[in-house]
Scaffold this active site. Structure first.
Site: not given
Ligand code: PLP
Length: 814
Positions: A367, A545-546, A551, A656, A660
């Site tokens: 990943h 996101k984190r 990022k 992801t 969404k």
């Molecule tokens: N954290 C939470 C609570 C999420 O619902 C998601 C879903 O997409 C993510 C992190 C992952 O985010 P990203 O794909 O932007 O890293």
């Protein structure tokens, strides 16, 4: 027909009495009240919302347990993930059971508002971000597709930390005691437990490849089961989470000798193993406790899988016909060695046969390409904790490198690259392929060696049940009404039939109204939780996101500052042309990630100034939403106009939230990275805002930033102006941000300065388009309905067909 104990008719009648028809409001109310009075020992008179939530959840759990569990399929997939970011369960469960209306009405009749009960539930936040949420989407899809799949994970007593923001903008971490109240969704299976050994000594058995591993410490892994309902099927999958427990409550020898402290010490040591989730995302921490977590989880899961297989009374070499184990990233790779150990040492299977079985049973998904995320354990630590496993790794590695040497004689460099043991002082045990970039050098070595067949790409996906039906019910209803059925929820491709609706003015109006309602719902939450007013007519940009340098929340906040400086300088005529923005940020930083925490601090302090500056008026708002979680995401995602996905090209493996947000109609403002590439392909580049350097060019630019740097002024005059404003204490404490700015002045590894101009240009295009709401809505519709292939149903089906070779287990109608 299955009753072997007692009277079949009595059993059947009793089981039928437990079933409640899905439209039977009184029947549902009966089961809720039964839990109020008997399970919770409460009465109508003293029942609060928490109690009502708990009784309702227990009643829903009863429904889940009365459903079907795949058991006839010969081959099962076991999905091993060290993180399961499930979020809340109640709303999702009643939707999947098709009983939401019934429960809503029953709650009302019992004197409670169902929405209020939903808000009593705490998130099951057993994960950091994308990896754990992917596992959650996949198990939802496995259940929905009637695939015989099980999930295995850890039952952390504390999930991801709660994020608090201090008055100076610092992230503070507090524990997440999610199990402080009873968790109605889990079933403790104290009858299912396995012994787990750590440390100890190994004795070889002469003239065999076997050994005896003994001594050291032992503890137990105890199972907790969480039922996972499929949608539009009676099937329920199972997620089994392990908790560590002492083998004995206390040590009797110490106790009898009068040493009470020593007698209880080892039992709390055992429980510490599953006490807390490691809070790092894409960042490896070489801590012994983490390796203990991994081994306990892998060993317990394997013992459980093998026990189930042994009931079939078949020889070991048929195991791959019944079992496939999918490893979600490298955290479970020790399970490969554990299977070898059990087969060789305990089941007396010859080494070569054991290896043949093992290689057929396991599949692994990579990943990440970030070097700091790739696990490698210091060899002395590993050898001390798992001595027998290290011996087996040596043998596996020797055989493997002999093969490599035969194929590529004399290529010592290749052997060094491919070895599981990394030379050095100390040596390391590599749990993943190691290199700057997996795709290039090292990955090529392995493809050359094993052939293309051993490698597949599966595009990630998200479940449309949670990420559309549940979080955006109005849009889901519009889709169902327009298509004339809700079949799209299990066949997401069908939403592409709605693409022509972009040209239908009436549909556009309906679609836009839903977006505005969702924005208003978010605005209400922001007002009540943060005391902040935002304008629902402004562009809601979301980067949620984190926090991570790769990022690049930096690009976003520096863009906000640039906009602020522009507003401050604008004449009244110019101000009229500036589009209104609400820049929304949310996300946690790993507690030890200093630079990421500085970015949060900058966002919060910029927000403080901007949101209260009368010159700004309603042109700009900046929002940092604390404690990002699945539940927060469910409110944010339907309200977003723009999905900000701006990682440096070549760093984000997938993402992801991009899927969404797209599914909910947010336009993509993104780099050509991860799944943005496929998203842009499907929605069409005309409907997205792409920016930044391409992956192929990143290395050259990075090299020049490091070894041939030009002043920031030259790389980006706009960014230099932003930095000047920060350094001049515009947002307070300019010096605090020095280390953050320095990463960009000096090496700018992530190309922030190099992509800033392109980012601003893309934002200008966003603003231009916003001025034409009809055009905007067309692109928003084209985005949402082009997302048909980003469902986890498709991902899981891909895995089932091309990797797992498993079939659905038909579920009886009744
Ligand atoms: N954290 C939470 C609570 C999420 O619902 C998601 C879903 O997409 C993510 C992190 C992952 O985010 P990203 O794909 O932007 O890293």
């Amino acid at each position: 027909d299955e009753w072997t104990v007692g009277d079949a008719q009595t059993w059947k009648t009793a089981i039928e009495a437990e079933q409640v028809d899905k439209d039977d409001v009184q029947g549902v109310a009966n089961t809720v009240v039964r839990h109020v009075t008997t399970t919770l020992a409460r009465q109508a008179g003293n029942l609060d919302e928490l109690g009502a939530y708990q009784a309702t959840a227990l009643s829903v759990r009863d429904q889940l347990l009365n459903r079907y569990h795949t058991k006839n399929a010969p081959k099962r997939v076991y999905y091993l993930s060290i993180e399961w970011l499930m979020g809340r369960t109640l709303d999702n469960a009643v939707l999947n059971l098709d009983m939401r209306n019934t429960y809503e009405t029953a709650s009302q009749k019992l004197g409670f508002n169902f929405e209020d009960l939903l808000n009593e539930e705490r998130d099951a936040a057993l994960g950091n971000g994308g990896l754990g949420r992917l596992a959650a989407c996949y198990i939802d899809s496995m259940a929905t597709l009637n695939l015989p799949g099980w999930g295995y994970g850890l039952r952390y007593s504390y999930g991801i930390f709660k994020q608090l923001i201090s008055s100076t903008g610092e992230q503070l971490e507090a524990p997440d005691p999610w199990l402080d109240r009873e968790n109605p969704w889990e079933i403790p299976r104290l009858d299912v437990s396995y012994p787990i050994r750590f440390y100890g000594r190994v004795e070889a058995i002469p003239n065999t490849s076997r050994a005896i591993w003994s001594g050291g410490n032992e503890c137990l892994a105890v199972a907790y089961d969480v039922p996972i309902p499929g949608f539009a099927t009676k099937n329920t999958a199972n997620l089994r989470l392990w908790a560590a427990r002492p083998i004995q409550g206390f040590d009797l020898n110490s106790f009898n000798a009068g040493n009470y402290e020593a007698s209880v010490a080892s039992s709390s040591d055992a429980e510490n193993i599953t006490r807390v989730l490691y809070p790092n995302d894409n960042m490896y921490a070489g801590k012994e406790l983490r390796l203990k977590q991994q081994y306990l989880w892998c060993s317990a899961s394997l013992q459980d899988i093998l026990r189930r297989y042994q009931k079939l009374n078949l020889p070991w070499d048929q195991l791959p016909d019944y079992v496939v184990i999918q490893m979600n990233d490298t955290h479970p790779t020790i399970s490969i060695v554990e299977l070898m150990r059990i087969l060789i040492d305990e089941e007396e299977v010859p080494y070569d046969v054991a290896w043949g079985i093992t290689t057929k049973v396991f599949a692994y998904t990579n990943h990440t390409v970030l070097p700091e995320a790739l696990e490698k354990w210091p060899l002395p630590l590993f050898e001390n904790l798992l001595p027998r496993h290290l011996q087996i790794i040596y043998t596996i590695n020797m055989n493997f490198l002999n093969e490599v040497a035969k194929r590529f004689p004399g290529d010592m460099d290749r052997i060094r690259r491919m070895s599981i043991i990394e030379e050095g002082s100390p040596k390391f045990v590599r749990m993943a392929l190691h290199s700057q970039l997996l795709q290039s050098t090292i990955f090529r070595d392995f493809v050359e060696f094993k052939g293309r067949d051993g490698f597949t790409n599966v595009t990630n996906g998200v479940t449309p049940r949670r990420w559309l039906l549940q979080c955006n019910p109005r849009l889901a209803q519009l889709i169902t009404d327009t298509l004339g059925s809700e079949h799209w929820l299990v066949n997401l491709k069908q939403i592409s039939q709605l693409l022509p609706m972009a040209d239908n003015a009436e549909f556009r109006r309906a679609f836009r109204e839903i977006k505005i309602e969702n924005k208003a719902r978010l605005a209400e939450v922001l007002h009540s939780e943060l005391g902040l007013s935002v304008d629902v007519d402004s562009i809601f940009t979301c980067q949620i996101k984190r926090l991570h340098e790769y990022k690049r929340q930096t690009l976003n906040i520096f863009g906000v500052i640039h906009r602020y400086l522009r507003i401050k300088k604008a004449t009244p005529a110019e101000r009229k042309k500036i589009a209104k923005h609400t820049a929304i940020f949310a996300g946690k930083a790993a507690p030890g990630y200093y630079i990421a925490k500085l970015v949060i601090r900058l966002v919060v302090n910029v927000a403080k100034l901007v949101n209260h500056d009368p010159d700004v008026g309603d042109l700009l708002r900046v929002v940092f939403i604390p404690d990002y979680s699945v539940s927060v995401a469910e409110v944010l995602i339907p309200a977003a106009d723009v999905s900000v996905q701006i990682s440096t090209a070549g760093t984000e493996a997938s993402g992801t939230s991009n899927m969404k947000l797209g599914l909910n109609g947010a336009l993509l403002l993104g780099t050509v990275d991860g799944a943005n590439v496929e998203i842009a392909e499907d929605v069409g580049e005309d409907n997205a805002f792409l920016l930044g350097h391409l992956a192929a060019d990143v290395e050259a630019v990075r090299y020049s930033n490091s070894y041939n740097p030009t002043p920031l002024e030259e790389r980006s005059p706009e960014l230099a102006a932003v930095f000047k404003a920060i350094e001049a204490n515009t947002f307070g404490d300019g010096h605090v941000y020095e280390p953050l700015l320095k990463t960009i002045y000096d090496h700018d590894y992530y190309l922030v300065s190099n992509d800033f101009g392109s980012y601003l240009a893309a934002e200008n295009l966003v603003d231009e388009l916003w001025a034409d709401q009809e055009e905007w809505t067309k692109k928003s519709i084209r985005t949402a309905f082009a997302m048909g292939s980003f469902t986890s149903d498709r991902s899981v089906q891909d895995y089932a067909d091309s990797i797992w070779s498993i079939e659905p287990d038909p579920v009886p109608e009744n």
